[in-house]
Scaffold this motif. Structure first.
Motif, short mmCIF file in Angstrom:
data_model
loop_
_atom_site.label_atom_id
_atom_site.label_comp_id
_atom_site.label_asym_id
_atom_site.label_seq_id
_atom_site.Cartn_x
_atom_site.Cartn_y
_atom_site.Cartn_z
N SER A 16 -17.87 -9.06 10.37
CA SER A 16 -16.67 -8.10 10.24
C SER A 16 -17.16 -6.74 10.03
O SER A 16 -18.47 -6.55 9.83
CB SER A 16 -16.06 -8.63 9.03
OG SER A 16 -14.90 -7.76 8.61
N ALA A 17 -16.36 -5.70 10.27
CA ALA A 17 -16.38 -4.49 10.11
C ALA A 17 -17.66 -3.91 11.08
O ALA A 17 -18.54 -3.16 10.80
CB ALA A 17 -16.91 -4.01 8.83
N ASP A 71 -5.34 -4.11 -0.34
CA ASP A 71 -4.42 -4.07 0.79
C ASP A 71 -4.85 -3.39 1.90
O ASP A 71 -4.97 -3.83 3.14
CB ASP A 71 -3.03 -4.03 0.49
CG ASP A 71 -2.55 -5.21 -0.59
OD1 ASP A 71 -3.17 -6.19 -0.64
OD2 ASP A 71 -1.29 -4.96 -1.14
N GLU A 72 -5.28 -2.37 1.53
CA GLU A 72 -5.66 -1.37 2.91
C GLU A 72 -6.76 -2.00 3.60
O GLU A 72 -6.74 -1.77 4.81
CB GLU A 72 -5.90 0.10 2.09
CG GLU A 72 -6.03 1.07 3.08
CD GLU A 72 -6.37 2.47 2.75
OE1 GLU A 72 -6.95 3.33 3.32
OE2 GLU A 72 -6.38 2.62 1.45
N LEU A 73 -7.83 -2.16 2.77
CA LEU A 73 -9.08 -2.73 3.40
C LEU A 73 -8.88 -3.93 4.03
O LEU A 73 -9.37 -4.27 5.24
CB LEU A 73 -10.14 -2.76 2.37
CG LEU A 73 -10.90 -1.46 2.03
CD1 LEU A 73 -12.07 -1.74 0.97
CD2 LEU A 73 -11.39 -0.64 3.29
N THR A 74 -8.17 -4.71 3.50
CA THR A 74 -7.92 -6.46 4.22
C THR A 74 -6.91 -6.13 5.20
O THR A 74 -7.30 -6.67 6.35
CB THR A 74 -7.11 -7.17 3.15
OG1 THR A 74 -7.95 -7.08 1.91
CG2 THR A 74 -7.03 -8.80 3.60
N HIS A 75 -5.77 -5.34 5.35
CA HIS A 75 -5.06 -5.14 6.55
C HIS A 75 -5.75 -4.59 7.71
O HIS A 75 -5.63 -4.94 8.80
CB HIS A 75 -4.00 -4.30 6.23
CG HIS A 75 -3.01 -5.09 5.12
ND1 HIS A 75 -1.73 -4.22 4.62
CD2 HIS A 75 -3.16 -6.07 4.60
CE1 HIS A 75 -1.30 -5.18 3.76
NE2 HIS A 75 -1.84 -6.39 3.72
N LYS A 76 -6.88 -3.75 7.28
CA LYS A 76 -7.72 -3.04 8.43
C LYS A 76 -8.77 -3.85 9.07
O LYS A 76 -8.89 -3.87 10.02
CB LYS A 76 -8.36 -1.81 7.67
CG LYS A 76 -9.18 -1.12 8.62
CD LYS A 76 -9.59 0.24 8.00
CE LYS A 76 -10.63 1.06 9.01
NZ LYS A 76 -11.58 2.05 8.14
N TYR A 77 -9.32 -4.53 8.16
CA TYR A 77 -10.51 -5.63 8.73
C TYR A 77 -10.19 -6.99 8.88
O TYR A 77 -10.81 -7.51 9.75
CB TYR A 77 -11.67 -5.39 7.82
CG TYR A 77 -12.31 -3.79 7.76
CD1 TYR A 77 -13.09 -3.52 8.86
CD2 TYR A 77 -12.13 -3.31 6.37
CE1 TYR A 77 -13.73 -2.17 8.76
CE2 TYR A 77 -12.73 -1.96 6.55
CZ TYR A 77 -13.42 -1.60 7.45
OH TYR A 77 -13.81 -0.34 7.52
N LYS A 78 -8.95 -7.38 8.08
CA LYS A 78 -8.76 -8.99 8.44
C LYS A 78 -7.41 -9.12 8.73
O LYS A 78 -7.29 -9.93 9.61
CB LYS A 78 -9.10 -9.79 7.17
CG LYS A 78 -9.09 -11.13 7.22
CD LYS A 78 -9.68 -11.95 5.94
CE LYS A 78 -9.59 -13.46 6.09
NZ LYS A 78 -10.22 -13.94 5.08
N CYS A 106 -10.78 -7.03 -2.78
CA CYS A 106 -10.48 -5.99 -1.77
C CYS A 106 -8.87 -5.54 -1.78
O CYS A 106 -8.18 -6.60 -2.15
CB CYS A 106 -11.08 -6.41 -0.50
SG CYS A 106 -12.89 -6.65 -0.28
N TRP A 157 -15.54 -3.09 1.22
CA TRP A 157 -15.81 -4.37 2.26
C TRP A 157 -17.44 -4.74 2.23
O TRP A 157 -17.61 -5.75 2.63
CB TRP A 157 -15.25 -3.95 3.61
CG TRP A 157 -14.89 -5.14 4.37
CD1 TRP A 157 -15.72 -5.41 5.32
CD2 TRP A 157 -13.87 -5.88 4.40
NE1 TRP A 157 -15.21 -6.64 6.05
CE2 TRP A 157 -14.20 -6.96 5.39
CE3 TRP A 157 -12.56 -6.10 3.57
CZ2 TRP A 157 -12.82 -8.00 5.66
CZ3 TRP A 157 -11.76 -6.96 3.85
CH2 TRP A 157 -11.93 -7.86 4.77
#
Length: 360
Positions: free
Chosen positions: A165-166, A105-112, A103, A141
């Motif tokens: 998650s999500a 950085d954008e998705l990781t910072h958003k969801y985790k 994944c 994700w």
């Protein structure tokens, strides 16, 4: 690896990465020296539809193509737990082709949450894992049907603990319901969160170490006061190390002196025992000196009791007498008298005077 027919070759000719490529790389032995491939971003329409394998077919190893297994994750601070999970995914089936989705950085910072490594660093870390055949950058994700069909995925590998998650209780719920989920086992005792916890717990130690290595306080986000404190602590630690080194050297020196002293005392004791033994042998009750003294004492006593006779070469008595006038016979044969008695002495003196008068 099971051979493929001409139709199968034509079927995967337009795939982003043909399964046979990984097989040839594995057979030639270059997989351990070359990084895994990146999946292409463009979608390729194939002439023949992808026929997903059943779990029984995949475990028997009978299909004429590799089993395409997909595993996804963040893989921040790539560690042995990640590697063991990918190893299990690779060994699920006799002929498996492992695709790993990472994944962004954008998705990781958003969801985790915030990551330590950047997405490019995480992509490269996965490429150099020996179990990985292909890396999908900017992986979704939640897995969609379009994504599964695009990469021709047969099975998805992940630990079977529900991953909430999500906004969902388990992002792999629909994969499990479709029969495409294959569980792996987590490695207890290590995770990215555990590693970050260790760093936070020992923050002062790592900050001091990096300051000592040349990092600036600004790079470490350390305040001016903490910087001075850390530098002072580093100086104290260096002094402690010097004192410890001196103590170790002193202990070593003392140990050597004690060892030499022990050897010297041991030799002295041996020499002392030898000296005492020799002394007792010479002057003891049955020693040599007593025997020598006894022998010499015996010879002296025997000499005193029985002295040696006159020498044989002494002149004869008659020759000595002829040279001198003959003494009176009374001188030659004096009468015995007791010197201890005064009366005897006077009697002898009177008799001598009478004899002289008769001679006259």
């Amino acid at each position: 690896m099971v051979g493929r027919t001409s139709n199968e070759t034509h079927k995967y000719a337009c795939d982003p990465v043909a399964p046979g490529v990984a097989g040839r790389r594995r057979e030639s032995g270059t997989m351990l020296t070359e990084p895994a491939l990146f999946a292409k971003d463009t979608r390729c329409e194939c002439r023949a539809p992808h026929e997903r394998l059943s779990i029984a077919q995949a475990r028997r190893g009978t299909p004429d193509r590799p089993v395409r297994v997909y595993a996804d994750g963040i893989f921040d601070l790539f560690h042995s737990g990640h590697a063991r999970a990918l190893m299990q995914a690779k060994n699920l089936f006799p002929n498996a082709y492992l695709i790993v989705g990472v994944c962004s950085d954008e998705l990781t910072h958003k969801y985790k949450g915030f990551t330590v490594m950047t997405e490019d660093e995480r992509y490269e870390a996965l490429r150099h894992c020996r179990y990985v055949d292909e890396v999908v950058r900017d992986a979704p994700w939640t897995l969609t049907q379009d994504f599964l069909e695009k990469h021709k995925i047969d099975f998805v590998a992940h630990d079977d603990i529900p991953y909430s998650s999500a906004g969902t209780e388990d992002v792999y719920k629909h994969i499990k319901e479709a029969g495409m989920f294959v569980p792996t086992q987590r490695t207890e005792g290590i995770s990215t969160s555990d590693l970050i916890t260790r760093i936070v717990r020992d923050y002062d130690l790592y900050a001091r170490r990096n300051l000592q290595r040349g990092y600036t306080a600004k790079e470490l986000n350390v305040s001016f006061i903490n910087e001075k404190k850390y530098r002072l602590q580093n100086q104290v630690d260096r002094m402690k190390e010097k004192v410890k080194t001196v103590e170790e050297k002193s202990k070593h020196f003392v140990y050597r002196v004690e060892e030499k002293s022990h050897d010297l005392i041991q030799k002295w004791e041996e020499k002392s025992r030898e000296f005492i033994g020799n002394f007792l042998e010479l002057f003891g009750p049955d020693g040599t000196w007593k025997q020598v003294f006894s022998e010499r004492s015996g010879r002296m006593i025997s000499y005193a009791l029985s002295p040696h006779g006159s020498p044989s070469n002494s002149p004869p008595r008659q020759l000595s007498l002829s040279r001198s006038p003959s003494p009176p016979s009374r001188w030659l044969h004096p009468r015995p008298a007791s010197p201890s008695s005064p009366k005897g002495a006077s009697a002898s003196f009177s008799s001598m005077s009478e004899e002289d008068e008769n001679e006259k």
